[in-house]
Design a protein around this motif. Structure first.
Motif, short mmCIF file in Angstrom:
data_model
loop_
_atom_site.label_atom_id
_atom_site.label_comp_id
_atom_site.label_asym_id
_atom_site.label_seq_id
_atom_site.Cartn_x
_atom_site.Cartn_y
_atom_site.Cartn_z
N TYR A 8 0.81 -1.23 0.00
CA TYR A 8 0.00 0.00 0.00
C TYR A 8 0.84 1.28 0.00
CZ TYR A 8 -3.32 -3.51 1.68
OH TYR A 8 -4.08 -4.64 1.84
N ASN A 9 2.16 1.18 0.18
CA ASN A 9 3.02 2.36 0.26
C ASN A 9 4.04 2.31 -0.88
OD1 ASN A 9 2.59 3.72 3.22
ND2 ASN A 9 2.25 1.51 3.26
N PRO A 10 4.03 3.26 -1.80
CA PRO A 10 4.91 3.18 -2.98
C PRO A 10 6.34 3.62 -2.69
CG PRO A 10 3.56 5.15 -3.11
CD PRO A 10 3.12 4.41 -1.87
N VAL A 11 6.99 2.94 -1.75
CA VAL A 11 8.35 3.29 -1.34
C VAL A 11 9.26 2.08 -1.52
CG1 VAL A 11 7.59 5.07 0.29
CG2 VAL A 11 7.81 2.69 1.07
N PHE A 12 10.55 2.27 -1.25
CA PHE A 12 11.53 1.21 -1.44
C PHE A 12 12.62 1.38 -0.38
CE2 PHE A 12 12.28 4.86 -4.07
CZ PHE A 12 13.61 5.17 -3.86
N TYR A 13 13.30 0.30 -0.05
CA TYR A 13 14.32 0.33 1.00
C TYR A 13 15.53 1.13 0.52
CZ TYR A 13 11.59 -3.08 3.52
OH TYR A 13 10.57 -3.71 4.19
N SER A 14 15.88 2.14 1.31
CA SER A 14 16.96 3.04 0.88
C SER A 14 17.35 3.96 2.03
CB SER A 14 16.49 3.89 -0.31
OG SER A 14 15.33 4.63 0.04
N TYR A 15 18.52 4.54 1.89
CA TYR A 15 19.00 5.66 2.70
C TYR A 15 19.62 6.67 1.74
CZ TYR A 15 18.89 2.48 6.77
OH TYR A 15 18.51 1.60 7.75
N THR A 16 19.71 7.91 2.17
CA THR A 16 20.39 8.94 1.39
C THR A 16 21.29 9.75 2.30
OG1 THR A 16 18.58 9.15 -0.22
CG2 THR A 16 20.10 11.01 -0.04
N LEU A 17 22.51 10.01 1.85
CA LEU A 17 23.40 10.96 2.51
C LEU A 17 23.70 12.06 1.50
CD1 LEU A 17 24.93 11.53 5.17
CD2 LEU A 17 26.97 10.57 4.06
#
Length: 678
Positions: A258-267
């Motif tokens: 239900y959530n259009p996201v993906f596993y990630s981090y950003t610096l």
């Protein structure tokens, strides 16, 4: 009429005058919840047997020297909803609510959750588990102090707890003789073993430019400008929440249902951008977009998702300052940065920037709500025809509204598991039916539908409560007072920089006047094809002040355990108010409701509404007609168009309004005679 009938009639009339009082109904046994006091204990079929799982977890705890192990409901990004792979609390307890904390010792186990989920927990837990009706860390710590001896270790996975939550546990246990011991190997995962669901593997794709408010390069420039203007001049911003990275780069995925996201981090630093993600899952167009400005300060360097911590540790060895939001950063990441090199806020600058939608994003969300209203109206029309024939249950209803949404343009399915609750199930604020456990919808019961959609141009969330028969006086009054609260908050004018918690009571005032209330929050932010519950906007104490451009839900309710539940939820945009006077440099604010589905006329007691509230309703209904009517006709939904016209007829003002909601003497006597003759 016989004397006894006259007396009874007067009693009925007097009770009608005192209808504002809430009757006290007798308790009755519930077969759908557990009873651990009986011999043998009674467990409903929805409960999960956790004996073997707990035995295996306790053995693993002993191997790690853990006297207690804390299991949260979240993942490494503090996500509200988690993938099946990260549903550790659900696996070890059987409880599937979205908020909770479990603690396991060698001889006891307890679950803490809030009032939305108490009945659900009693349905899903077996008797290995105690239910603690709170979510306070202080309560969890007190229980731990009673169950763990002095010298004992209280263990947890530091990558599943925010900085603030870790500090709360540390402070609560400080000086007690118990040690808070981080264990980076997750003990539930060890026990879960090969049965644990696999990692996400779906494609990560770029959002088309037509559905973005600005390019990712413009967003990066905006964050870097905030870094330059900050008094401490941080050299980097760490983004840990999944929706932050998705928003920043205009990327979407499907790692969490239900959530259009993906596993990630950003610096993000002054001169470089590091995106930690499974590069092999990025669509070709997404990779091309991210590398379009290479080489240079706007070139995105792709690194493995698992490399984030080591990279951050190396970066923190230099002359740097890392800006992060503690609400979404885990203690496991936070701990690798020296304290003097940290710039901490509750929310990162990206989270705050995302909360304020620009003009294009606002129009996108408005457009999504028009098509969403079409789907919900189709559903309500379908229910009116099929429920009296006994052809709908909670589960088939949820399937129907989900299918109607999917048929709309730009749809990507529901934004959460649809809440379709009839009768007593509606008293569970977050109840969702299953194919094996579902009540029939009836014209004699209230029905609550809380559903939402994901569209390329926006996320939606709307709740409507309806009754197709004759509601009880209490149901009608409660519904009307919930509607009054919704109206009062929606039409409120308030000063700039006002926190939501300051005005939240306007949604409760009509209920409070007669001793009623609800146990959940009054509203939450919402995203542009992102999270349906988007922080930091809302009406709770830890939400940021409201500002023009923010979207929030407004959703008061009332729930009577074992009988019925009522909630009315709309999405509203914070806008500048048109006031007679302007006494401050910044204009006052108000709300523009963008949800466009009428309320159930059958449940509204007009005698309770003020003329101002009725005028607001009539004006809002004019907006619904103007915006949704043409779309219904464009889609050739003439039956639904006719329903909309009838449902948005103006309400009468003045004495006519008062009379409309007051039972006549003839009606009261007729009801009495029918009861006496029964």
């Amino acid at each position: 009429m016989a004397p006894v009938q006259w007396v009874a009639a007067w009693v009925l009339l007097l009770s009608g005058c005192a209808a504002r009082r809430t009757p006290v109904l007798p308790a009755f046994p519930r077969s759908d919840v557990r009873d651990c006091s009986s011999d043998p204990p009674y467990l409903p079929p929805t409960a999960t047997n956790t004996s073997a799982r707990l035995a295996a977890l306790r053995a693993t705890m002993r191997a790690h020297g853990a006297h207690a192990y804390i299991v949260p409901s979240t993942d490494a990004h503090m996500s509200e909803y988690v993938a099946e792979r990260d549903a550790r609390l659900g696996w070890v307890t059987g409880f599937t609510g979205s908020a909770g904390t479990g603690v396991v010792t060698q001889d006891k186990a307890a679950l803490w959750t809030d009032s939305r989920y108490w009945t659900q927990a009693e349905r899903q837990l077996d008797c290995n588990w105690e239910l603690q009706r709170t979510t306070l860390v202080e309560s969890i710590a007190l229980w731990i102090l009673e169950e763990v001896p002095v010298g004992g270790n209280v263990s947890l996975d530091p990558f599943l707890f925010s900085v603030g939550t870790w500090n709360s546990y540390s402070q609560a246990l400080h000086g007690s003789g118990r040690t808070l011991l981080p264990v980076e190997t997750n003990l539930v995962d060890q026990v879960w073993g090969d049965q644990r669901p696999p990692p996400a593997s779906g494609e990560i794709y770029s959002l088309p430019a037509a559905f973005t408010g600005s390019s990712w390069q413009e967003k990066v420039a905006g964050i870097r400008q905030q870094m330059e203007e900050h008094v401490r001049h941080p050299t980097a911003v760490l983004l840990s929440a999944l929706e932050e990275t998705a928003w920043l780069f205009n990327l979407r995925g499907d790692d969490i249902p239900y959530n259009p996201v993906f596993y990630s981090y950003t610096l993000l630093t002054n001169t470089s951008i590091s995106l930690f993600v499974d590069e092999g899952r990025l669509a070709a167009a997404a990779q091309q977009s991210l590398r379009a400005d290479c080489p240079g300060p706007r070139c995105v360097e792709l690194q493995g998702y698992d490399q984030a911590r080591d990279h951050l540790r190396r970066y923190a060895q230099g002359n740097v300052t890392v800006w992060l939001g503690t609400e979404y950063t885990t203690y496991g990441l936070y701990g690798v940065i020296p304290q003097e090199k940290l710039l901490e806020d509750s929310y990162s600058p990206a989270m705050l920037a995302k909360a304020v939608k620009n003009a294009k994003e606002q129009e996108l969300l408005r457009a999504a709500h028009v098509r969403d209203a079409v789907a919900v109206i189709q559903y309500l029309v379908w229910l009116e025809k099929t429920v009296p024939r006994g052809e709908v249950d909670e589960f088939s209803g949820a399937q129907r509204v989900d299918a109607l949404r999917r048929a709309q343009e730009h749809s990507h399915g529901p934004s959460f598991q649809s809440i379709s609750a009839s009768g007593l199930n509606a008293a569970l604020a977050h109840y969702s039916p299953s194919n094996g456990s579902s009540r029939q919808l009836s014209v004699d019961e209230l029905y609550l539908s809380d559903t939402g959609g994901q569209y390329l141009d926006g996320t939606t969330d709307i709740t409507r409560t309806v009754h197709w028969g004759v509601p009880t006086p209490l149901q009608k009054e409660a519904y009307t007072r919930v509607l009054m609260g919704n109206i009062d908050l929606s039409r409120l004018v308030f000063p700039p920089n006002t926190a939501g918690r300051v005005v939240e009571s306007f949604a409760r005032r009509a209920l409070w006047e007669v001793g009623l209330n609800y146990g959940h929050g009054t509203g939450h932010g919402i995203g542009n094809f992102l999270s349906v519950h988007e922080w930091p906007v809302g009406f709770q104490s830890n939400n940021v002040p409201l500002a023009a451009g923010m979207f929030t839900s407004i959703e008061p309710g009332y729930y009577r355990d074992g009988e019925f539940g009522i909630r009315i939820e709309d999405i509203a945009l914070v806008v500048e108010a048109q006031t007679e006077h302007q006494s401050a440099e910044e204009p006052f604010l108000t709300f523009e409701v963008v949800s466009l589905v009428p309320y159930d006329r059958n449940l509204i007691d007009l005698s309770l509404l003020s003329p101002e509230q009725i005028r607001y309703l009539n004006a809002h209904y004019e907006t619904i007609r103007a915006r949704v009517g043409p779309e219904l006709r464009r889609q050739r939904l003439e039956e639904e168009y006719g329903w909309l016209q009838r449902s948005t007829e103006p309400f009468p003002l003045g004495s006519a309004a008062a009379a409309a909601g007051t039972p006549t003497l003839t009606a009261l006597l007729a009801a009495l005679l029918a009861a006496l003759q029964a």
